[in-house]
Structures are given as structure tokens and as C-alpha cells.
Write an enzyme that holds these catalytic residues in place. Structure first.
Site, mmCIF file in Angstrom:
data_model
loop_
_atom_site.group_PDB
_atom_site.id
_atom_site.type_symbol
_atom_site.label_atom_id
_atom_site.label_comp_id
_atom_site.label_asym_id
_atom_site.label_seq_id
_atom_site.Cartn_x
_atom_site.Cartn_y
_atom_site.Cartn_z
ATOM 1 N N GLU A 142 68.308 68.010 74.093
ATOM 2 C CA GLU A 142 69.278 67.726 75.155
ATOM 3 C C GLU A 142 68.730 66.749 76.188
ATOM 4 O O GLU A 142 69.498 66.013 76.810
ATOM 5 C CB GLU A 142 69.707 69.016 75.852
ATOM 6 C CG GLU A 142 70.709 69.828 75.063
ATOM 7 C CD GLU A 142 71.369 70.919 75.880
ATOM 8 O OE1 GLU A 142 72.385 71.445 75.407
ATOM 9 O OE2 GLU A 142 70.878 71.251 76.976
ATOM 10 N N HIS A 174 56.684 76.426 51.197
ATOM 11 C CA HIS A 174 57.253 76.720 49.884
ATOM 12 C C HIS A 174 58.706 76.274 49.778
ATOM 13 O O HIS A 174 59.401 76.630 48.824
ATOM 14 C CB HIS A 174 57.111 78.213 49.589
ATOM 15 C CG HIS A 174 55.683 78.654 49.510
ATOM 16 N ND1 HIS A 174 54.984 78.750 48.320
ATOM 17 C CD2 HIS A 174 54.800 78.987 50.486
ATOM 18 C CE1 HIS A 174 53.745 79.141 48.566
ATOM 19 N NE2 HIS A 174 53.606 79.289 49.874
ATOM 20 N N LYS A 228 83.107 70.558 73.694
ATOM 21 C CA LYS A 228 83.734 71.572 74.549
ATOM 22 C C LYS A 228 85.149 71.159 74.943
ATOM 23 O O LYS A 228 86.080 71.977 74.926
ATOM 24 C CB LYS A 228 82.888 71.793 75.806
ATOM 25 C CG LYS A 228 81.563 72.497 75.567
ATOM 26 C CD LYS A 228 80.821 72.703 76.883
ATOM 27 C CE LYS A 228 79.507 73.424 76.689
ATOM 28 N NZ LYS A 228 78.786 73.621 77.963
#
EC number: 5.3.1.9
Length: 429
Positions: A282, A303, A418
Site C-alpha cells: 500500500e 516443495h 470500494k
């Protein structure tokens, strides 16, 4: 707390050519007349970030909750409102499972109906309290969760008692959550205006959940104070936080690396890595700039991602957090029932083998895989070390963003989703 920084790469790096820039940005971070002073409360430590009276009030509340057999705290928040506290709990306590200890559950960090339903089912048999954390109260994930969970608590124990078990951490100046808290006579803790969410763990945002879990918050604060003093110089050679910031900048700007992978060798650092990803993601990811912050836990991810890191495209470098002293250790004893090559490792401890894996992997990736590696070695995973490491990364992040030419303290891109979501829902934020 000692923190060591070691760079493992064949690339030649010139730090001193940047000292004048570092001096300029150091002044911007620390000057009381800085244009960003309204966002630098986290760096005015402990004077602005720490409220001793509020911490004392929190301690009394927590003591009362424990005396009344409230053994679960549900923390409702998203982003910096929960990541720091979750990172601290795991870093300091480990992953458990724990018996007969206060439990902290995190909700409101997704829109998963399944996750919310299952946790509410779990809470049906628990005595729990709520701590909702949001600067304004207008973020949809915690807002929805708080509404549902507060109604559930009222249904369980009645409104009068529910009010005594609900705690609101929010702005004390304005906001929807503040109005809800006042109108329902709920206990309020302050979100400090000059501290953004991703910088807020070393404040009331993080402290109430940690106190509930019986974490030594005083030691966290002490570690952060020591780090604040240690990284208060503008000298690159003496300030490891700035040296780390400059290393990242040079990897991005001069050598065209696009991704930084934060690697840890302990599963209990998963959420510390997540906190770090938000901090740098951010702060730097704007104006089409910035390193993409990724993370991995070794040896587990060797792995799955190990092949790519060793032989795949070379657009990333690695920053490794290695903890010198494990919380616990186990010796390996020879087992006569097993005719196995593993018996040859008897006499060693699991942490010794983990350390050798760290050495081997770092060598393989840096020398044979041609991936630059930066190693941050810390002494242990104590509360004091957590406070130190958080302050180290916060100072490094601010400097790194300034070097990049972006504002470390805003996040305009987050508002886009948003706003679109609010449109879809017909919701007035």
C-alpha cells in the site's frame, strides 16, 4: 535486540552516492515541519503513538473480562486493523494449539459467508467479547460482520450485557462507528488520526487484542523505542533500516527487479509476512511504480515454489528473516525399529537441521540460482524483538517510498474497488 543485515549477491551496489537523498528524506520523516507531519504519528514514538492512560484502562478491562470467564475475544477488522495484532500473536506465542489460554479470533477481514457462519457456530459455546476496529466504520467487511455479530451477542446474553462486552477502536473525532459506539454507550479506544492503519500495530489498535492474550505489551513498546533510537540517524552505514530501503530501491531502479519475496523459516511468521506485504504494497504500489511484495515460508514452500525460485524467470530478489533462537527445540533420537538413513541424523535437533536448510538454500539461490539474497537475522521471537522489527520495517518503508518518488501514506487505489462495490450494492458510503 540485535538485528544483522547481510547482502548475498554478486551485484555491486553503491550506497554512498545516495547519502544526500537519504538526508533529505530523513528530514522529511523526522522534521516537525514536514509536509507529511499529519501521517507521521507512528514515528513520533512513544509520545504520540502510546497513550499510557488508555493502556491502563485496557488492562483493567481485560482483567475484568478474564475474571468473568470471558476467554475469547473476537477482533473485527481488515487490513491494518487486524494484520498487526495477528502477526504479533503468532510471532510471540507461536501457532499452538493452546489449552486454557485466552483466545483471539479474527473476523471481518473477508466477505466469506462460510467463514463467518462457521466461526459463529464455534462461538455459540463460548463466552466472548467483541473488539471492532475501524477508523471510520464505513469499510464494508467489518461493518457487515459487526452488525451480524453484535446481534448474535445480544441474542445470546441480552443487550445490556452485550454492551459491556463490546469495545470499539475508532476515530474519536468523527465517523459512523463513533456514532454507533456513542449511541449504544460502548467503550471506545482511540485510533490516532496521524497513524495510518498499516502503521498502527504499535498503538491502541494492536494493544487491546494483545493485552487480552496476555502478551507483554511493555516489552513490545521497549523494543520499538530501542529501534526508534537505533534507526534515528541519516547515515546509511549506521542505519540498517535505510540500508534495507536503499537496497530495495537499487534492485528495482538500477537492476529492474519487479518482485521482492519475504522468506521466513518459521510457519508462525506467515502473518508477519502478510503484515509486511500490506505495509510495502500500500505504501509503494502507486503511480505505476513499486516492487510487488510476495512471501514464502521455507522449507514448506521449497516443495512448491523452490523449482521456480531456483530455475525460473529472474525478476525477483529475496529478503530472508532468520530467527537465531527457536522458541522450542526437539532432539532426534535413534529409533531401532526404523532401518532408515534418517537414523544417521540422530543426535541433532530439528532447529539445527532447519539452520542447515537455511544455509543450503541461501547458497543455492544466491550462487547457483543468481538470485540476490538479503538476510535479516534476529535473535529470537520475543515481544521485544517484535516491537523492534516492526519499527525497523516501518522506518524502512517510509524511506523506500520516498526514494521511489511516491507518498508512503495514502492508498488511493484501494478506494476504486470500494466505490464500485458501493455502486453495485446501492450503498452510500
Amino acid at each position: 535486540m540485535s538485528l544483522k543485515l547481510e547482502v548475498k549477491t554478486e551485484i555491486k551496489l553503491d550506497y554512498q552516492g545516495f547519502q544526500n537523498q537519504i538526508n533529505e528524506f530523513h528530514k522529511r520523516i523526522n522534521d516537525k515541519n514536514s509536509p507529511d507531519i499529519n501521517f507521521l504519528g507512528w514515528n513520533n514514538f512513544p509520545e504520540v503513538a502510546i497513550n499510557p492512560q488508555e493502556i491502563a484502562r485496557m488492562r483493567k478491562i481485560v482483567e475484568n473480562l478474564h475474571q468473568n470467564s470471558i476467554n475469547v475475544l473476537v477482533v473485527i477488522g481488515i487490513g491494518g486493523s487486524y494484520l498487526g495484532a495477528k502477526a504479533a500473536l503468532d510471532f510471540i506465542l507461536g501457532l499452538g494449539p493452546f489449552e486454557n489460554k485466552p483466545e483471539v479470533i479474527f473476523l471481518g477481514n473477508s466477505l466469506s459467508s462460510t467463514d463467518l457462519y462457521q466461526k459463529i457456530e464455534y462461538l455459540k459455546t463460548k463466552n466472548f467479547a467483541i473488539n471492532v476496529i475501524s477508523k471510520s466504520g464505513s469499510t464494508i467487511e467489518p461493518a457487515i460482520t459487526f452488525q451480524i455479530l453484535y446481534q448474535f451477542l445480544i441474542d445470546q446474553i441480552g443487550e445490556k450485557l452485550a454492551k459491556t462486552r463490546t469495545f470499539v477502536t475508532t476515530s474519536i473525532k468523527s465517523g459512523e462507528l463513533l456514532e454507533i459506539a456513542k449511541s449504544n454507550e460502548l467503550e471506545i479506544f482511540e485510533v490516532i488520526e496521524s497513524i495510518g492503519g498499516r502503521f498502527s500495530v504499535l498503538s491502541s489498535v494492536g494493544f487491546f487484542p494483545l493485552l487480552f492474550a496476555k502478551i507483554n505489551v511493555d516489552e513490545i513498546i521497549q523494543g520499538a523505542i530501542e529501534a526508534h533510537k537505533k534507526y534515528s540517524t541519516s547515515s546509511i552505514s549506521q542505519n540498517l533500516a535505510y540500508k534495507y530501503a536503499l537496497f530495495r530501491f537499487l534492485m528495482y531502479k538500477n537492476f529492474n527487479y519487479k518482485t521482492e519475496i519475504l522468506i521466513s523459516y518459521e510457519p508462525f511468521l506467515i502473518y508477519f509476512n502478510e503484515w509486511w506485504k500490506q505495509l510495502f504494497g500500500e505504501s509503494e504500489g502507486k503511480n505505476l511504480k513499486g516492487l510487488f511484495p510476495a512471501s514464502a515460508i521455507f522449507t514448506t514452500d521449497l516443495h512448491s515454489l523452490g523449482q521456480f525460485i531456483q530455475d525460473g524467470s529472474k525478476n525477483f530478489f529475496q529478503t530472508i528473516i532468520y530467527i537465531k533462537k527457536p522458541k522450542f527445540d526437539l532432539g532426534i533420537k535413534k529409533l531401532v525399529q526404523f532401518n532408515s538413513k534418517i537414523n544417521k541424523l540422530s543426535g541433532k535437533t530439528v532447529s539445527e537441521i532447519n539452520f542447515q536448510a537455511f544455509l543450503a538454500t541461501t547458497l543455492a539461490h544466491s550462487s547457483y540460482g543468481n538470485n540476490p539474497n538479503l538476510v535479516l537475522e534476529i535473535a529470537d521471537s520475543s515481544p521485544k524483538t517484535f516491537g523492534h522489527l516492526v519499527m525497523f520495517f516501518e522506518k524502512a518503508c517510509a524511506m523506500s517510498a520516498y526514494l521511489l518518488g511516491v507518498n508512503p501514506f495514502d492508498q488511493p487505489g484501494v478506494e476504486s474497488y470500494k466505490n464500485e462495490l458501493a455502486k453495485n450494492l446501492g450503498w452510500d458510503r
